[in-house]
Design an enzyme around this catalytic site. Sequence first.
Site, PDB file in Angstrom:
ATOM      1  N   SER A  63       0.809  -1.222   0.000  1.00 13.21           N
ATOM      2  CA  SER A  63       0.000   0.000   0.000  1.00 13.21           C
ATOM      3  C   SER A  63       0.843   1.275   0.000  1.00 13.21           C
ATOM      4  CB  SER A  63      -0.955   0.025   1.194  1.00 13.21           C
ATOM      5  OG  SER A  63      -0.256   0.253   2.401  1.00 13.21           O
ATOM      6  N   LYS A 100       0.789   4.473   6.712  1.00 13.76           N
ATOM      7  CA  LYS A 100       0.173   5.345   5.706  1.00 13.76           C
ATOM      8  C   LYS A 100       0.709   6.761   5.901  1.00 13.76           C
ATOM      9  CE  LYS A 100      -2.890   2.279   4.188  1.00 13.76           C
ATOM     10  NZ  LYS A 100      -2.143   1.068   4.484  1.00 13.76           N
TER      11      LYS A 100
END
Length: 143
Positions: A63, A100
């Site tokens: 990701s 993230k």
Amino acid sequence: MSLHSIQPVGIAGSNCQIPVANSRVSAGFPSPADDYVERHLDLNDKLIRHPSATFLMKVEGDSMINAGMQNGDLLIVDRAIQPAPGKIVIAAVNGELTVKRLALHQGCYWLQPENPKYQAIPLNESNDCFIWGVVSHIIHQCA
């Protein structure tokens, strides 16, 4: 990865000195190499600002591939660094850890992936979330 699987790695107090070549390496045109070592460098001095608040964590998944993080890379995570928009963070979302980029959009905070295959995670009342630490360095194996 669950919150209970976090294991600190012995960074603080370790002494790992690596030789540093006297010359720099050109990323443009090649330059002659020097054949001697100028000094030794302790990577802790360069990579660790807050030893008692620093941990190593391994990346799982893709990701954050567009931020240069690949599956299996090591992250140096500093819990003493203040999270801020634009920084890459480790967050606990509903009891699971994720890495993230922290984003602020129209007054709301989001956990933004760096891969278009994934969706951003809003930091709101529907998610039990807190920022666990800030990624200060990525250790990526090239060979």
